[in-house]
Design a protein around this motif. Structure first.
Motif, mmCIF file in Angstrom:
data_model
loop_
_atom_site.group_PDB
_atom_site.id
_atom_site.type_symbol
_atom_site.label_atom_id
_atom_site.label_comp_id
_atom_site.label_asym_id
_atom_site.label_seq_id
_atom_site.Cartn_x
_atom_site.Cartn_y
_atom_site.Cartn_z
ATOM 1 N N LYS A 106 0.841 -1.197 0.000
ATOM 2 C CA LYS A 106 0.000 0.000 0.000
ATOM 3 C C LYS A 106 0.872 1.241 0.000
ATOM 4 O O LYS A 106 2.042 1.215 0.396
ATOM 5 N N HIS A 107 0.291 2.341 -0.435
ATOM 6 C CA HIS A 107 0.932 3.643 -0.271
ATOM 7 C C HIS A 107 0.095 4.451 0.711
ATOM 8 O O HIS A 107 -1.129 4.509 0.601
ATOM 9 N N TYR A 108 0.748 5.043 1.676
ATOM 10 C CA TYR A 108 0.068 5.789 2.728
ATOM 11 C C TYR A 108 0.269 7.289 2.499
ATOM 12 O O TYR A 108 1.408 7.755 2.400
ATOM 13 N N LEU A 110 0.786 10.297 3.756
ATOM 14 C CA LEU A 110 1.199 10.860 5.044
ATOM 15 C C LEU A 110 1.363 12.369 5.012
ATOM 16 O O LEU A 110 1.523 12.998 6.064
ATOM 17 N N GLN A 127 7.164 5.006 4.689
ATOM 18 C CA GLN A 127 6.241 4.085 4.022
ATOM 19 C C GLN A 127 6.475 2.664 4.534
ATOM 20 O O GLN A 127 5.538 1.911 4.799
ATOM 21 N N CYS A 130 5.066 2.324 8.037
ATOM 22 C CA CYS A 130 3.607 2.178 8.001
ATOM 23 C C CYS A 130 3.185 0.792 7.513
ATOM 24 O O CYS A 130 2.220 0.214 8.014
ATOM 25 N N GLN A 131 3.915 0.260 6.532
ATOM 26 C CA GLN A 131 3.592 -1.087 6.043
ATOM 27 C C GLN A 131 3.645 -2.102 7.170
ATOM 28 O O GLN A 131 2.710 -2.897 7.371
ATOM 29 N N ASP A 134 1.049 -1.367 10.101
ATOM 30 C CA ASP A 134 -0.298 -1.699 9.632
ATOM 31 C C ASP A 134 -0.522 -3.208 9.679
ATOM 32 O O ASP A 134 -1.541 -3.710 10.178
ATOM 33 N N LEU A 161 -1.060 7.302 10.567
ATOM 34 C CA LEU A 161 -1.453 5.982 10.063
ATOM 35 C C LEU A 161 -2.756 5.515 10.691
ATOM 36 O O LEU A 161 -3.636 4.978 10.009
ATOM 37 N N LEU A 164 -5.540 7.271 9.007
ATOM 38 C CA LEU A 164 -5.741 6.819 7.628
ATOM 39 C C LEU A 164 -6.411 5.446 7.569
ATOM 40 O O LEU A 164 -7.178 5.164 6.643
ATOM 41 N N THR A 165 -6.084 4.595 8.548
ATOM 42 C CA THR A 165 -6.624 3.228 8.547
ATOM 43 C C THR A 165 -7.842 3.091 9.453
ATOM 44 O O THR A 165 -8.283 1.983 9.738
#
Length: 280
Positions: A106-108, A110, A127, A130-131, A134, A161, A164-165
């Motif tokens: 995924k791309h976040y 930020l 990134q 976050c990967q 997540d 993050l 976003l999630t």
């Protein structure tokens, strides 16, 4: 302490505990544990029914392959320390459990936080952070997440993050930086310093204390200029010394808002970071 290596098994076990009304706290780490990590474990234990720690050196957050290869691995000692600290569960997965074959990268989004300071000097780093976070949060599904303030910018990225999630209900607990008795911020990377470098490394916290002392007396550009010269004089290669808005990390022009001093500098390829609140 129970050790799990498979994501499906730890997830099933923790979901069962949650159905029984247990509150799960989670401390993600890359191992090479020190008292700073253990303070997170202790805080987590005091606030939750079950404390989960993970040890996983995440390859996707290293933009320098040499740094990844040289990252200290001390699994036997880590397990011993976790047992002694009373940790309930250790998640010790291989990469294939964190990033299975069907994993879709995924791309976040930020924003600017991933392009400044650490983000500028380590492109793609956040990134990768976050990967892995997540994925670990999906596997562990805790009610509370514990991180250390030493990684100040990373804590801000993880807060983003969670937004976003859509994990706003997850409590992010940012705990104080733990320091050695002489002031050096505890870090797994300190294990890579020789005796002389260990003495030199202390100058980072000394410079931060200088910045804190002078923030009310000297112009910000002058403070940063002096700080850079001090570290370079002591053999550091400085990536950045910045005085930033504590809420946004944008460079500060005055001390009218809460400010944080942030430093990233290397000694013989060992990169160290630290930060300190300057006026609050």
């Amino acid at each position: 302490m129970i050790i799990f290596k498979e994501s499906s098994r730890i997830n099933s076990h923790l979901q069962s505990l949650k159905k029984d009304g247990k509150r799960i706290g989670f401390v993600p780490t890359m191992g090479a544990l020190h008292p700073g990590h253990l303070s997170l474990i202790n805080t987590c234990k005091s606030e939750n029914d079950i404390t989960v720690c993970s040890i996983f050196v995440n390859p996707t957050q290293f933009n320098n392959q040499e740094d990844y290869i040289n990252y200290p691995v001390t699994i036997e000692n880590d397990v011993k320390l976790l047992i002694e600290s009373g940790c309930d569960i250790l998640f010790l997965p291989p990469a294939s459990q964190v990033y299975p074959k069907d994993y879709q990268k995924k791309h976040y989004d930020l924003g600017n936080i991933e392009n400044i300071l650490e983000g500028f000097y380590r492109p793609g780093h956040f990134q990768g952070v976050c990967q892995v976070v997540d994925r670990l949060l999906t596997i562990v599904d805790p009610q509370a997440l514990y991180m250390g303030r030493k990684d100040y910018q990373q804590c801000m990225v993880i807060q983003k993050l969670l937004e976003l999630t859509k994990r706003q209900s997850l409590q992010l607990r940012i705990c104080p930086t733990q320091r050695e008795t002489d002031g050096l911020a505890m870090s797994s990377r300190n294990l890579r310093l020789n005796k002389e470098e260990r003495k030199q490394a202390l100058n980072i916290s000394k410079v931060l204390n200088f910045m804190k002392k002078e923030i009310e007396h000297l112009p910000i550009p002058q403070i940063k200029e002096i700080a850079v010269k001090e570290l370079e004089k002591d053999g550091f290669v400085v990536d950045y010394i910045e005085i930033s808005d504590a809420q946004t990390l944008e460079p500060a022009s005055s001390n009218s808002k809460p400010l944080v001093g942030l430093i990233a500098a290397s000694l013989n390829k060992v990169r160290l970071i630290d930060n300190m609140a300057l006026n609050s």
